[in-house]
Design a protein around this motif. Structure first.
Motif, PDB file in Angstrom:
ATOM      1  N   PRO A  46     -10.151 -19.049  55.850  1.00  0.00           N
ATOM      2  CA  PRO A  46      -9.125 -19.232  57.411  1.00  0.00           C
ATOM      3  C   PRO A  46      -8.872 -20.376  57.215  1.00  0.00           C
ATOM      4  O   PRO A  46      -9.967 -21.040  57.885  1.00  0.00           O
ATOM      5  CB  PRO A  46      -9.924 -17.673  57.919  1.00  0.00           C
ATOM      6  CG  PRO A  46     -11.434 -18.215  57.248  1.00  0.00           C
ATOM      7  CD  PRO A  46     -11.027 -18.542  55.775  1.00  0.00           C
ATOM      8  N   ASN A  47      -8.159 -20.521  58.953  1.00  0.00           N
ATOM      9  CA  ASN A  47      -7.860 -21.506  59.563  1.00  0.00           C
ATOM     10  C   ASN A  47      -9.028 -21.942  60.530  1.00  0.00           C
ATOM     11  O   ASN A  47      -9.802 -20.868  60.752  1.00  0.00           O
ATOM     12  CB  ASN A  47      -6.913 -20.738  60.837  1.00  0.00           C
ATOM     13  CG  ASN A  47      -5.455 -20.883  60.139  1.00  0.00           C
ATOM     14  OD1 ASN A  47      -4.965 -21.547  59.012  1.00  0.00           O
ATOM     15  ND2 ASN A  47      -4.104 -20.165  60.735  1.00  0.00           N
ATOM     16  N   ASN A  48      -9.448 -23.128  60.391  1.00  0.00           N
ATOM     17  CA  ASN A  48     -10.491 -23.980  60.730  1.00  0.00           C
ATOM     18  C   ASN A  48     -12.251 -22.915  60.484  1.00  0.00           C
ATOM     19  O   ASN A  48     -12.719 -22.929  61.364  1.00  0.00           O
ATOM     20  CB  ASN A  48     -10.561 -23.296  62.470  1.00  0.00           C
ATOM     21  CG  ASN A  48      -9.484 -24.710  63.028  1.00  0.00           C
ATOM     22  OD1 ASN A  48      -9.235 -25.120  63.001  1.00  0.00           O
ATOM     23  ND2 ASN A  48      -8.596 -23.650  63.935  1.00  0.00           N
ATOM     24  N   GLY A  49     -12.031 -22.419  59.306  1.00  0.00           N
ATOM     25  CA  GLY A  49     -13.276 -21.534  58.754  1.00  0.00           C
ATOM     26  C   GLY A  49     -13.893 -22.126  58.265  1.00  0.00           C
ATOM     27  O   GLY A  49     -14.413 -23.300  57.643  1.00  0.00           O
ATOM     28  N   THR A  50     -15.076 -21.870  57.856  1.00  0.00           N
ATOM     29  CA  THR A  50     -16.331 -22.728  57.552  1.00  0.00           C
ATOM     30  C   THR A  50     -16.646 -21.165  56.276  1.00  0.00           C
ATOM     31  O   THR A  50     -18.405 -21.291  56.155  1.00  0.00           O
ATOM     32  CB  THR A  50     -17.845 -22.915  58.110  1.00  0.00           C
ATOM     33  OG1 THR A  50     -18.071 -21.433  58.911  1.00  0.00           O
ATOM     34  CG2 THR A  50     -17.248 -23.764  60.085  1.00  0.00           C
ATOM     35  N   SER A  51     -15.948 -20.566  55.771  1.00  0.00           N
ATOM     36  CA  SER A  51     -16.465 -19.506  54.713  1.00  0.00           C
ATOM     37  C   SER A  51     -14.876 -20.300  53.905  1.00  0.00           C
ATOM     38  O   SER A  51     -14.044 -20.165  54.372  1.00  0.00           O
ATOM     39  CB  SER A  51     -16.957 -18.514  54.688  1.00  0.00           C
ATOM     40  OG  SER A  51     -15.947 -17.799  55.368  1.00  0.00           O
TER      41      SER A  51
END
Length: 76
Positions: free
Chosen positions: A55-60
């Motif tokens: 996802p946008n700016n995600g960490t997963s």
């Protein structure tokens, strides 16, 4: 300042995995499983087999497949 450009981890039996590799655009991240060909990035939040989504700016990362602790996941 150090920049983390890749990491190796193992699956967790889920289709989702947290990561800490730094990036500018989600499409900059590449993923390989067990040293194979890179998976394909998709904009769909529900990826198909062989695909992954961030996802946008995600960490997963959400995978279209489930990977276990016997799978080596290379995020770069």
């Amino acid at each position: 300042m150090a920049t983390k450009t890749e990491e190796f981890t193992t699956g967790n039996g889920s289709t989702s995995l947290s990561f800490t590799t730094q990036y500018i655009n989600e499409t900059d991240i590449k993923v390989r499983i067990d040293g194979g060909n890179p998976l394909t990035f998709t904009n769909s939040a529900s990826p198909s087999t062989g695909q992954y989504h961030i996802p946008n700016n995600g960490t997963s990362i959400t995978f279209g497949d489930t990977y276990t602790n016997s799978n080596v996941i290379h995020i770069y």
